[in-house]
Design an enzyme around this catalytic site. Sequence first.
Site, short mmCIF file in Angstrom:
data_model
loop_
_atom_site.label_atom_id
_atom_site.label_comp_id
_atom_site.label_asym_id
_atom_site.label_seq_id
_atom_site.Cartn_x
_atom_site.Cartn_y
_atom_site.Cartn_z
N GLU A 1 3.64 5.37 -1.23
CA GLU A 1 3.99 6.74 -1.57
C GLU A 1 3.63 7.11 -3.02
OE1 GLU A 1 8.05 7.38 -0.31
OE2 GLU A 1 7.53 7.09 1.80
N GLU B 1 5.60 4.24 8.06
CA GLU B 1 7.04 4.52 8.00
C GLU B 1 7.32 5.80 8.77
OE1 GLU B 1 9.15 4.80 4.31
OE2 GLU B 1 8.08 3.12 3.39
#
Length: 544
Positions: free
Chosen positions: A214, A325
């Site tokens: 991220e 995810e």
Amino acid sequence: MPEPHARSTGPTRRQILLTGAAAAGTALGSELLDAGPAAAADTSSTAASAAVDLTRPTSPFPHVWERVVSGDWAKQALRRDYQDQLFDCHDELGFESLRFHGALNTSMSTYSPTVNGRPRNPAFSNDDYSFFNIDQIYDALVDRGMHPFVELSSMPASLQASAPPFSLMLYDFNQMEPKDYALWGKVVGDFARHMVDRYGLREVRKWPFEVWNEPNLSVFFNGDQQAYFRLYQYAAEAIKNVDASLRVGGPATSAGQLSFGPPRSPGVRYYREFMQWATAKDVPVDFGSAHGYESDTGTGSQGPASFFKQNRADTPSGLPLYISETNVTSDIGNPILDRSDAAASFLRTITETVGVVDALAYWSFTDIYEEMGQADKPFHGGFGLRNIHGVKKPAYRLLQILHTVGEHRVPLTLAGAPDTVGGLAVTGSVRGGVDVLLYNHALATGDGSAPVPARPATLTVTLRGVRAGARARVRRIDEDHTNPYREWVELGSPEYPTRRQLHDIEKASEVEDRPLELKSDRGAGVARFTLTLPPEGVAAVHVG
């Protein structure tokens, strides 16, 4: 106790990470002060129909959710209870690989020429590395027939350009840029070379090497987008220098989230810009990776599937798309993670992403999880498929069911159904016949407001091409079935259950397989069944 299917509108995990605990606490306090009386549940039912035609051609239904599962951070993976739960998941759910944060964290000692700013004792090692800890994890995976899904993070303290300005997580994820990008590349290359030396090229070719986590969130990467591109390029080229057949990719973006600090694009756009940059610069990319939670800001009409379809459109032709995810919410502490909502949401995501993604990793397989501190309540709104005691939650039971179905999808069409209802029909299992999997799930709104709850839906499913004498059986996951959370509440919500109580909670998590009336038209090869899907419910019907 929250209402059976209430959705939390409090601060999400990412809001806590982005704004800090104090701001999140203020938001939660406001929510509690402003909360009014709970609305009365709507128990009326809508009627709808579905058709499954077994005489029509099928399409592929690969078990993409089995290709990788996620699980917190590296040090946790050294725990026996963590590994015990993981390998049960491998055996019962078919998971092929494990992804976790922090293989390069300072506390793992993977790259550690210094310790707290001082040179490491020369008696410890012949070089600047200690691969012992990470080898223990990867050895365990490979020995059990699994593979690492390697997330290359975080920045070892010896490599950081400056000290992190903050850390909101218990473990030592270091979001800083490297002080020397060439040295960063060398560390990554040496890491990959060690893995090839230890496990062999044939094995390591199976491992995706994902660069970072991220980077469009400043809590996970302090640098701007150009800094990440540079971080990625040095890592990717170092891996390819070990062997061109090794697979590297990214950018593992967080969908729909903005961040503070240096300006950067939100998730889907960041992903697109990364792919455009890599293509223009001829930087190696063997797969794209992205994250998306149903509660993420800006989800479309298909929830996280809306993000993933845009990611697919922005992925160069021929490259796989790995979603490393996903879950019903990124709001840790939300009870829907412990209940059937998580199962219904994941079945909906699977249904809407067939043919779109090449891997779909549930975050995470266990509540043995320390990102914001280790909980001790058996049910606390943790991300896991299993709780800290190993109790199997509703989402786990869904994946147990899905593991037994085949890989050939049959057309299923709905008529008159609310937009909360959907499903799929699959053939090709060892049991023969057809599996019809249905959900009734209200998507998050994408703007932080509470969704309109799903209503009970009665569905009559007509199947064409059924063999004579076929029978039907049903397994349910909803408020009244496969609900260990409710059993725990009814036991008084003990923080430390006795062994007897844990036995009762585990028993409440079991799936019941019951007969379902199947009405047949003799000689026509047509049969039908009717059932009612409760809000946030799943029904798995086998006809054969």
